[in-house]
Design a protein around this motif. Structure first.
Motif, PDB file in Angstrom:
ATOM      1  N   THR A  68       0.851  -1.194   0.000  1.00 17.53           N
ATOM      2  CA  THR A  68       0.000   0.000   0.000  1.00 17.53           C
ATOM      3  C   THR A  68       0.887   1.244   0.000  1.00 17.53           C
ATOM      4  OG1 THR A  68      -0.155  -0.079   2.417  1.00 17.53           O
ATOM      5  CG2 THR A  68      -1.957  -1.088   1.172  1.00 17.53           C
ATOM      6  N   LEU A  69       0.270   2.375  -0.320  1.00 18.67           N
ATOM      7  CA  LEU A  69       1.010   3.639  -0.362  1.00 18.67           C
ATOM      8  C   LEU A  69       0.279   4.724   0.426  1.00 18.67           C
ATOM      9  CD1 LEU A  69       3.364   5.355  -1.396  1.00 18.67           C
ATOM     10  CD2 LEU A  69       2.068   5.735  -3.507  1.00 18.67           C
ATOM     11  N   HIS A  70      -0.885   5.150  -0.070  1.00 10.13           N
ATOM     12  CA  HIS A  70      -1.621   6.217   0.606  1.00 10.13           C
ATOM     13  C   HIS A  70      -2.575   5.678   1.665  1.00 10.13           C
ATOM     14  CE1 HIS A  70       0.073   9.111  -2.081  1.00 10.13           C
ATOM     15  NE2 HIS A  70      -0.478   8.580  -3.141  1.00 10.13           N
ATOM     16  N   GLY A  71      -3.066   4.461   1.480  1.00  3.30           N
ATOM     17  CA  GLY A  71      -4.002   3.870   2.418  1.00  3.30           C
ATOM     18  C   GLY A  71      -3.410   2.680   3.141  1.00  3.30           C
ATOM     19  N   LYS A  72      -4.284   1.952   3.833  1.00  3.70           N
ATOM     20  CA  LYS A  72      -3.834   0.808   4.617  1.00  3.70           C
ATOM     21  C   LYS A  72      -4.324  -0.527   4.052  1.00  3.70           C
ATOM     22  CE  LYS A  72      -3.642   3.433   8.945  1.00  3.70           C
ATOM     23  NZ  LYS A  72      -4.143   3.527  10.357  1.00  3.70           N
ATOM     24  N   GLU A  73      -5.158  -0.463   3.013  1.00  6.29           N
ATOM     25  CA  GLU A  73      -5.744  -1.676   2.445  1.00  6.29           C
ATOM     26  C   GLU A  73      -5.960  -1.481   0.957  1.00  6.29           C
ATOM     27  OE1 GLU A  73      -9.914  -4.255   2.840  1.00  6.29           O
ATOM     28  OE2 GLU A  73      -9.371  -2.774   4.369  1.00  6.29           O
ATOM     29  N   VAL A  74      -5.737  -2.527   0.176  1.00  7.44           N
ATOM     30  CA  VAL A  74      -5.964  -2.464  -1.266  1.00  7.44           C
ATOM     31  C   VAL A  74      -7.427  -2.808  -1.542  1.00  7.44           C
ATOM     32  CG1 VAL A  74      -5.358  -3.406  -3.523  1.00  7.44           C
ATOM     33  CG2 VAL A  74      -3.584  -3.068  -1.790  1.00  7.44           C
ATOM     34  N   TYR A  75      -8.144  -1.862  -2.133  1.00  5.78           N
ATOM     35  CA  TYR A  75      -9.549  -2.071  -2.469  1.00  5.78           C
ATOM     36  C   TYR A  75      -9.722  -2.523  -3.916  1.00  5.78           C
ATOM     37  CZ  TYR A  75     -10.332   0.391   1.902  1.00  5.78           C
ATOM     38  OH  TYR A  75     -10.319   0.745   3.225  1.00  5.78           O
ATOM     39  N   GLU A  76      -8.777  -2.144  -4.761  1.00  3.36           N
ATOM     40  CA  GLU A  76      -8.858  -2.524  -6.166  1.00  3.36           C
ATOM     41  C   GLU A  76      -7.468  -2.454  -6.791  1.00  3.36           C
ATOM     42  OE1 GLU A  76     -11.059  -1.211 -10.354  1.00  3.36           O
ATOM     43  OE2 GLU A  76     -11.339  -0.006  -8.539  1.00  3.36           O
ATOM     44  N   GLN A  77      -7.150  -3.435  -7.617  1.00  4.32           N
ATOM     45  CA  GLN A  77      -5.913  -3.390  -8.402  1.00  4.32           C
ATOM     46  C   GLN A  77      -6.288  -2.844  -9.775  1.00  4.32           C
ATOM     47  OE1 GLN A  77      -4.705  -7.546  -7.411  1.00  4.32           O
ATOM     48  NE2 GLN A  77      -2.793  -6.582  -6.753  1.00  4.32           N
ATOM     49  N   CYS A  78      -5.831  -1.635 -10.045  1.00  5.39           N
ATOM     50  CA  CYS A  78      -6.405  -0.801 -11.098  1.00  5.39           C
ATOM     51  C   CYS A  78      -5.653  -0.866 -12.427  1.00  5.39           C
ATOM     52  CB  CYS A  78      -6.490   0.645 -10.611  1.00  5.39           C
ATOM     53  SG  CYS A  78      -7.320   0.825  -9.032  1.00  5.39           S
ATOM     54  N   LYS A  79      -5.496  -2.020 -12.987  1.00  4.05           N
ATOM     55  CA  LYS A  79      -4.829  -2.134 -14.281  1.00  4.05           C
ATOM     56  C   LYS A  79      -5.830  -1.895 -15.414  1.00  4.05           C
ATOM     57  CE  LYS A  79      -3.061  -6.217 -13.278  1.00  4.05           C
ATOM     58  NZ  LYS A  79      -2.257  -7.446 -13.371  1.00  4.05           N
TER      59      LYS A  79
END
Length: 253
Positions: A237-248
């Protein structure tokens, strides 16, 4: 003509390649991280230059590329494509001012709204069907912009003083520190990580390396979200604490 781009999750690459193909079907496109990019710029007078906008500013990797290769852009004619999740103000103008400083002529600019790549912020996520609609609208806008350039009436989005003011007061004055330097905020959940090394292979900055079978970040993140969108265990993660979507981009086309 040559298309030159930086793309994290594929949005900018997709838009630029479509635009270039519509303007000049025989023209090729190349990433700024490709070893051949300087040679291609030298060989072509007309350049379509594309990048995503972060916090109403250039990604650090893009700014560094332009400044480190400023001599290459003297007397070039450049059309700029800026992709964004939200209104950026002067997205195209951010590079246009640099290019003009180094002797280039700015032919025009195009702003394209695409699915947001920030996959660890729930507030920025849209339903899949909405993101696919965004891409369809973007394709239509790109095709129209390419037609206008061929007709000698290029769009000039993002490159006048009013766009500049909108960019400054929209986000850049408040978030300038976010893009002035490379980020040290990348976080890796070692409990989720399986040590596959995929993040190290996709990073354009060589910011990640494997130590004792686990990735380590060196503090030179350009915030492109490639590693976050490609990690098979969503451990980064970078800005948040959890990945909600992998945006490819492949999800949306």
């Amino acid at each position: 003509m040559v298309g030159v781009y930086f793309s994290g999750t594929g949005n900018t690459r997709y838009c630029l390649e479509r635009f270039v193909a519509k303007v000049e079907p025989s023209a090729q496109s190349i990433s700024i991280t490709d070893p051949e990019v300087k040679k291609r710029i030298k060989e072509n007078q007309n350049i379509v230059f594309g990048y995503p906008i972060y916090f109403s500013n250039l990604p650090k990797i893009v700014r560094d590329f332009i400044e480190e290769n400023k001599a290459l852009f003297h007397d070039k004619k450049i059309f700029i494509i800026a992709t964004m999740g939200l209104f950026s103000g002067d997205g195209a103008g951010c590079s246009a001012r640099l290019f003009k400083k180094y002797g280039a002529t700015i032919v025009g600019g195009l702003h394209v709204k695409m699915p947001d790549c920030v996959g660890d912020s729930k507030a920025l996520k849209k339903p899949l069907d909405r993101n696919r609609e965004l891409v369809k609208k973007a394709e239509h806008k790109i095709d129209e912009a390419a037609k206008r350039l061929k007709e000698g009436k290029p769009l000039k989005q993002g490159i006048n003083i009013w766009y500049h003011i909108a960019g400054l007061f929209g986000q850049r004055l408040w978030y300038y520190s976010k893009t002035r330097n490379y980020s040290k905020d990348l976080k890796i959940d070692l409990n989720k990580c399986i040590g596959c090394g995929k993040c190290t292979r996709v990073c354009p900055m060589n910011n990640l390396h494997i130590k004792e079978n686990k990735p380590v970040a060196d503090g030179n993140c350009t915030m492109c979200y490639r590693c976050i969108s490609n990690c098979p265990k969503q451990a980064i993660t970078l800005h948040g604490k959890e990945v909600y979507e992998q945006c490819k981009i492949e999800r949306y086309i």
